[in-house]
Design a protein around this motif. Structure first.
Motif, PDB file in Angstrom:
ATOM      1  N   LYS A 229       0.871  -1.192   0.000  1.00 49.25           N
ATOM      2  CA  LYS A 229       0.000   0.000   0.000  1.00 49.25           C
ATOM      3  C   LYS A 229       0.892   1.221   0.000  1.00 49.25           C
ATOM      4  O   LYS A 229       2.108   1.114   0.071  1.00 49.25           O
ATOM      5  CB  LYS A 229      -0.952  -0.010   1.193  1.00 49.25           C
ATOM      6  N   GLY A 230       0.256   2.375  -0.084  1.00 46.81           N
ATOM      7  CA  GLY A 230       1.063   3.590  -0.153  1.00 46.81           C
ATOM      8  C   GLY A 230       1.383   4.005  -1.566  1.00 46.81           C
ATOM      9  O   GLY A 230       2.321   4.745  -1.797  1.00 46.81           O
ATOM     10  N   TYR A 232      -0.316   6.013  -4.670  1.00 46.52           N
ATOM     11  CA  TYR A 232      -1.460   6.889  -4.876  1.00 46.52           C
ATOM     12  C   TYR A 232      -1.484   7.496  -6.257  1.00 46.52           C
ATOM     13  O   TYR A 232      -0.454   7.697  -6.889  1.00 46.52           O
ATOM     14  CB  TYR A 232      -1.446   8.035  -3.850  1.00 46.52           C
ATOM     15  N   ARG A 255       5.050   7.303   0.855  1.00 51.66           N
ATOM     16  CA  ARG A 255       4.163   6.938  -0.236  1.00 51.66           C
ATOM     17  C   ARG A 255       4.775   7.255  -1.598  1.00 51.66           C
ATOM     18  O   ARG A 255       5.640   8.115  -1.711  1.00 51.66           O
ATOM     19  CB  ARG A 255       2.832   7.676  -0.101  1.00 51.66           C
TER      20      ARG A 255
END
Ligand SMILES: [Zn+2]
Length: 413
Positions: A229-230, A232, A255
């Motif tokens: 995750k992270g 975007y 991120r």
């Protein structure tokens, strides 16, 4: 007595001259070689694109030269036009105490310098960037951005200035060390909070959801040993068609951000290659190392300021009778400008080394270099990047190795 006046003016003049010479060198190099197709691009780039790159680079350079000339004249006008003693006397008359006076003094000078930059920013955004088809921003959004950014920078610099003047007042001999500790905490906090609090004030960040690439993202992150995750997607297209990707944050705020413009215009394997490059910055701890560099540098700057702030020659050289800390710090700030300019290639060298590491990492992680090469080519032509920078210009200013060198390096491996 002129003290450090002449050495300062000489260094200041030299920095302006070097910037102009570098710009001329770069434009002349481009005019001589800009029509040539670099061998790594052979058969893949139109003469019309090369011409657009030339025109775009020349237009931006010309505007930059005018802005530089104007801002340099403004620095001299602020230093020698009597504004500093006038403002210092005015604030002294109000008897507000050092902290409010110091903040208002810096804000006053900052407003003058900031307002002077507005016409150039407007022309860059609504003139050049629009003419070359990049700018998509409305005036309303530009104004909202400007107001938000001004407010945020006023709040953050207000906090730092308040701490600085409070510490100077409280600890005559050790304020530089206390200020450094405060600044280090502040920087650390900002690195963590920037992606979570400040960046979302300007853009919308959404976890990547494109089913075509999320699978690839997960397996890449997994292979790199990171939690999947992270990553975007940001709505950059509401301002500009320029495409990019970056890695930011520290700890839990780390991120990778991919521009919607990049996601829309690149094939899935190219997007994954760009992602792998950003994973490289993440795995190699580049944000952390840059933070350490900034902190070491700020310690040296603060200690230098402590040594010089009570030095009578500093004030006498500029003919200023007000020996208050905020006047001294402003003078030191102006003195530091040309010094920082001549030291800036050091930061560029570190940054270019990081970029090479991230490229190597991406190649190893994905097991191939072709998709990254394709992505870099598309990014450079989409953004009209100069494919023929003068080597000295690139050495002085570039945060990334020149594109052709990056591609050749990937090809060699
Ligand atoms: Zn990079």
């Amino acid at each position: 007595m002129t003290g450090i006046l002449f050495p300062y003016l000489a260094l200041f003049g030299l920095s302006v001259a070097v910037r102009f010479i570098l710009d001329r060198l770069n434009v002349r190099h481009l005019e001589a070689h800009g029509h040539e197709v670099p061998s790594v691009f052979s058969g893949e780039i139109e003469p019309a694109t090369l011409k657009r790159i030339r025109d775009y680079t020349v237009a931006r350079t010309r505007l930059g030269d005018w802005e530089d000339l104007f801002q340099s004249a403004l620095v001299l006008a602020v230093l020698f036009g009597g504004l500093i003693p006038w403002l210092a006397r005015l604030l002294e008359g109000w008897q507000l105490g050092m902290i409010p006076s110091g903040i208002m003094f810096f804000f006053g000078i900052g407003i003058i310098m900031g307002v002077a930059g507005i016409p150039f920013d407007l022309y860059r955004t609504f003139g050049i960037e629009r003419r070359f088809g990049f700018s998509t921003i409305t005036f309303k959004l530009w104004l909202a951005d400007f107001l938000k950014a001004t407010l945020i920078s006023a709040i953050l610099s207000g906090i730092l200035l308040a701490a600085l003047f409070a510490l100077i007042g409280a600890a005559t001999k050790t304020w530089w060390l206390w200020m450094w500790i405060f600044y280090a905490g502040f920087q650390l906090l900002m690195t963590v909070l920037y992606p979570l609090v400040i960046a979302p004030l300007f853009n919308k960040f959404e976890p990547l959801s494109d089913p075509l690439i999320t699978g690839g993202v997960m397996s890449l992150m997994d292979k790199a040993g990171l939690k999947a995750k992270g990553v975007y997607r940001v709505d950059a297209l509401k301002r500009s068609r320029h495409s990019n990707a970056y890695f930011t944050g520290l700890g839990r705020s780390r991120r990778i951000v991919l521009f919607d413009s990049l996601l829309d215009s690149h094939a899935p394997d190219e997007i994954l290659a760009v992602l792998a490059h950003e994973i490289g910055h993440w795995k190699k701890g580049h944000v952390r190392m840059q933070l350490v560099g900034v902190l070491l540098l700020s310690l040296a700057v603060l200690y230098g300021a402590y040594l010089m702030i009570n030095w009578p020659v500093l004030y006498d050289s500029f003919g200023i009778a007000y020996r208050t800390p905020y006047v001294g710090l402003l003078l030191l700030g102006f003195l530091m400008q040309p010094v920082a300019f001549f030291l800036s290639p050091l930061a560029g060298m570190v940054s270019r080394a990081f970029e090479r590491q991230a490229d190597d990492f991406a190649r190893t992680l994905t097991g191939q270099s072709e998709p990254l090469i394709k992505a870099l080519k598309r990014l450079s032509t989409d953004n009209l990047s100069n494919l023929h920078p003068h080597p000295v210009y690139a050495w002085f200013y570039y945060t990334h190795p020149p594109l052709v060198a990056r591609i050749e390096r990937l090809k060699r491996a």
